[in-house]
Design a protein around this motif. Structure first.
Motif, short mmCIF file in Angstrom:
data_model
loop_
_atom_site.label_atom_id
_atom_site.label_comp_id
_atom_site.label_asym_id
_atom_site.label_seq_id
_atom_site.Cartn_x
_atom_site.Cartn_y
_atom_site.Cartn_z
N SER A 196 11.28 6.28 5.01
CA SER A 196 11.11 7.59 5.35
C SER A 196 11.59 8.35 3.84
CB SER A 196 12.02 8.23 6.27
OG SER A 196 11.82 9.65 6.61
N ASP A 202 12.91 11.49 4.26
CA ASP A 202 13.88 12.26 4.88
C ASP A 202 15.21 11.34 4.79
OD1 ASP A 202 15.47 13.91 6.29
OD2 ASP A 202 14.00 13.74 8.14
N SER A 212 16.62 10.35 8.41
CA SER A 212 16.04 9.31 9.35
C SER A 212 16.83 7.98 9.02
CB SER A 212 14.50 8.93 8.72
OG SER A 212 14.07 7.84 9.19
N SER A 225 5.42 -1.40 7.54
CA SER A 225 6.01 -0.28 8.32
C SER A 225 6.25 -0.60 9.59
CB SER A 225 4.67 0.83 8.42
OG SER A 225 5.38 2.02 9.19
N ALA A 244 7.09 1.65 11.92
CA ALA A 244 6.87 2.91 12.70
C ALA A 244 6.39 2.24 14.21
CB ALA A 244 6.10 3.68 12.27
#
Length: 700
Positions: free
Chosen positions: A329, A331, A334, A677, A679
């Protein structure tokens, strides 16, 4: 990471402003508590003319650094009572046999009681017949060329003896070769670049300075210090001072042997990315935080089971942390909300100061305080992640043991370094990682990395894993390995080589005469460069960390060498439960559907039926009554992995590999999380095997 009102589990992000420190900054470094040093310089062989100037140098260092110095060449000083007055004993260019049996016994007792040893240059040319001393100093002298300039390559820039040095330290001295390589039993701090001078004989790995713990005490050795001019060099004087402070217990360092690590950062920032404001300067292979609140994270790869080591230093009362177990990420929050922070902060509450898992678990503060160097000095973290268990070691001492029980978080994922704010200055060096097998998987130990031994010693050999074997094996010899986890171990496999008569390896616990768990014959393998594996079943194996001993029997001498030993766990019978992969998440049937062709994906572990798989070794993997299937029996990279009615075809056959990959033998390719990933909802597909974190699976 400090916050005023925001919970770690988080509400919506209100801002990324750094929080200024309000406590006054600590001094750059604290003065040591007073201590006493004995300098011993007796010679029974060659006598260095630098001994007087070396002795005076140590006196001068003591006067400036709060320790007193007693210098002697009288061996009768070596009694239990007299030695107990000193925190460290320096063997300054000693040569030959300098202590009798009773004096040696007194010195052994001193080290066993926690005393410190410093060996300077010809200390390695001393007491060849005293095995305790040989193990303490780390290696014996072999030869040297003429005095000349050379380049010393500094490998450990956190130890107090080497933290001040450049990575390439150019100086003139007499450069020793040693009979053995100290790396298997000590932390090598610096090596010699043999291409920079003439006459070196140890090759590419030529240790020059090292440290170790031994028999309850601490040992530091430097090969420098032959010439009188050495002791006038500020860098060498600081090198010697750091070794004395470590040996006396006034400066802490991780001096455990270290092999098998891969560098993530040592000057080059390839693979790293900045998330959020601020950043790090990169000077002299050192990252130093500026501004924030942001995160410098290793974006090139995620890690599942690993030992992460890094060196760090606070300038004063500063704040930073090491984040682990977060998904990719841009951010920085995160990492806060999905991973864990191992805090670096000289103050703050118990669950958010140095050594804490921020907001979740305090360190053992007494152990932490005993292991911690003050602001201005370097420290070393090891973050050992095995499944969802995190052990935190500070300068080689375990200070925290944490297990993640939150299904929304994991210890697997990316790693990163925090830049906390404009008022915080924390530096990092030498970030390195060693990836481990799956928790509960097999454990391989380099045989020459013993904790204790009798008779045997490391032997450099081409073709050996790590470049060395356990050699000089004769009947009655043994080697011990401390604290190996024997839980679930059913067999031992040894990689051996022999041009001799061969013999037998016995496997015991507790002591060299402890319970015999198994034994295996070692044949003549056809020559001293022909390696072979031998295996024995073990019975009566205790669980948990135990001291394991290999004992050696046979006829004659020079029986065989042992390269490494593998503790083999389990029988590969399969099981039922979750299949965990990248970032600790689970292999999941999308939506819990049972229709043929349903996509298989990665998802946070929930314990649902859609994540419960029954694994048959070298066969099908089933969930919801159907099978894990390669769409159309394809072999192209990116082929969909789906749920399908079980039909016994090659598209539904899966084979678990020792490297933790799950391979489809028909295609020769592996189960892979697309795009690397983690996610929720990320599809899995078929891909060429490469053993990255997105192809590693922990099976039930």
């Amino acid at each position: 990471m400090r916050r005023r009102t925001r919970s770690l589990l988080g509400v919506a992000l209100a801002g990324l402003a750094a929080i200024a420190c309000t406590a006054p900054a600590a001094p750059a470094s604290a003065a040591d508590e007073p201590f006493d040093v004995l300098v011993f310089s007796r010679t029974a062989g060659f006598r260095h003319d630098s001994i007087p100037v070396g002795t005076q140098t140590i006196r001068d260092l003591g006067a400036a650094n709060n320790f007193t110095v007693t210098a002697t060449e009288d061996p009768t000083t070596f009694t239990t009572g007299t030695l107990s007055r000193y925190e460290a004993v320096v063997f300054l260019n000693t040569t030959g046999d300098v202590l009798n049996d009773s004096q040696q016994t007194a010195f052994e007792s001193y080290i066993g009681a926690g005393g410190g040893f410093v060996g300077v240059h010809a200390a390695a040319d001393t007491e060849y017949g005293w095995s305790f001393y040989g193990n303490l100093v780390g290696a014996y002298f072999a030869a040297h060329p003429a005095i000349q300039p050379a380049t010393v390559t500094v490998q450990d820039r956190a130890h107090p003896a080497t933290a001040h040095l450049p990575r390439a330290w150019n100086r003139t001295d007499e450069w020793y070769d040693y009979q053995t390589n100290a790396r298997s039993t000590a932390r090598v701090l610096a090596t010699l670049d043999e291409s920079s001078y003439s006459g070196g004989r140890m090759g590419a790995d030529h240790p020059h300075a090292w440290c170790k713990t031994y028999g309850g005490g601490r040992s530091f050795y430097t090969g420098g210090g032959h010439t009188q001019a050495s002791y006038a060099e500020p860098a060498f004087r600081a090198h010697l001072l750091g070794g004395i402070r470590y040996a006396a217990g006034r400066a802490k360092a991780d001096c455990r042997p270290e092999t098998g690590y891969t560098t993530l950062y040592d000057g080059a920032t390839t693979g790293w990315s900045q998330a959020g404001p601020g950043g790090f300067t990169n000077t002299d292979a050192t990252l130093t935080s500026t501004g924030g609140m942001g995160l410098y994270w290793y974006s090139a790869k995620q890690f599942t089971n690993y030992s992460l080591k890094l060196d760090w230093r606070m300038a004063g009362d500063d704040n930073s942390g090491v984040f682990i177990g977060f998904p990719p990420s841009s951010d920085p929050w995160s990492a806060v909300n999905n991973g864990y922070e191992i805090q670096i902060d000289a103050t703050d509450a118990a669950d958010r100061t140095t050594g804490a898992v921020y907001g979740f678990k305090s360190a053992d503060l007494a152990a932490r305080d005993a292991a911690l160097n003050p602001p201005g000095e370097w420290n070393t973290y090891e973050l050992l992640v095995e499944g969802e268990r995190l052990q935190i070691l500070l300068n080689g001492v375990k200070i925290n043991d944490f297990t993640n029980t939150d299904p929304a978080r994991s210890l697997a994922g990316h790693v990163g370094l925090q830049n906390h704010g404009a008022d915080d200055e924390v530096s990092f060096r030498n970030v390195r990682i060693r990836e481990l097998g799956a928790p509960g998987g097999n454990t391989t130990v380099q045989a020459e990395a013993f904790s204790t031994a009798q008779g045997v010693s490391p032997y450099a050999k081409a073709g050996a894993n790590g470049g060395q074997t356990l050699g000089h094996v004769d009947p009655g010899d043994w080697a011990g390995y401390a604290g190996l986890d024997l839980t679930g171990v059913t067999a031992l496999r040894a990689r051996v080589v022999s041009g001799g008569p061969g013999g037998t390896i016995g496997v015991r616990t507790g002591s060299p005469t402890g319970p015999l768990l198994g034994q295996v014959a070692v044949p003549n393998t056809g020559g001293w460069n022909t390696f072979a594996d031998v295996t024995t079943t073990l019975t009566g194996v205790p669980s948990g960390p135990r001291d394991l001993y290999l004992t050696f029997t046979g006829s004659g001498t020079g029986l065989f060498d042992v390269d490494d030993v593998t503790l083999v766990r389990g029988g590969g019978t399969g099981g039922s439960g979750p299949v965990r992969g990248l970032a600790g998440k689970c292999l999941d049937v999308r939506g819990g559907a049972t229709a043929d062709g349903t996509q298989i994906q990665l998802w946070t572990c929930t314990g649902a039926a859609a994540q419960t798989w029954t694994v048959t070794p070298n066969g099908p993997v089933r969930a919801l009554g159907k099978c894990l299937d390669v769409s159309g029996g394809g072999a192209a990279d990116g082929t969909k992995i789906q749920l399908w009615t079980c039909n016994g075809s090659g598209a539904q056959t899966w084979s678990a590999q020792p490297d933790q990959t799950l391979r489809n033998p028909q295609s020769g390719k592996c189960l892979d999380v697309s795009a690397n990933s983690s996610a929720d909802g990320q599809p899995v597909h078929l891909w060429t095997c490469h053993t990255g974190a997105n192809q590693r699976w922990t099976l039930p």
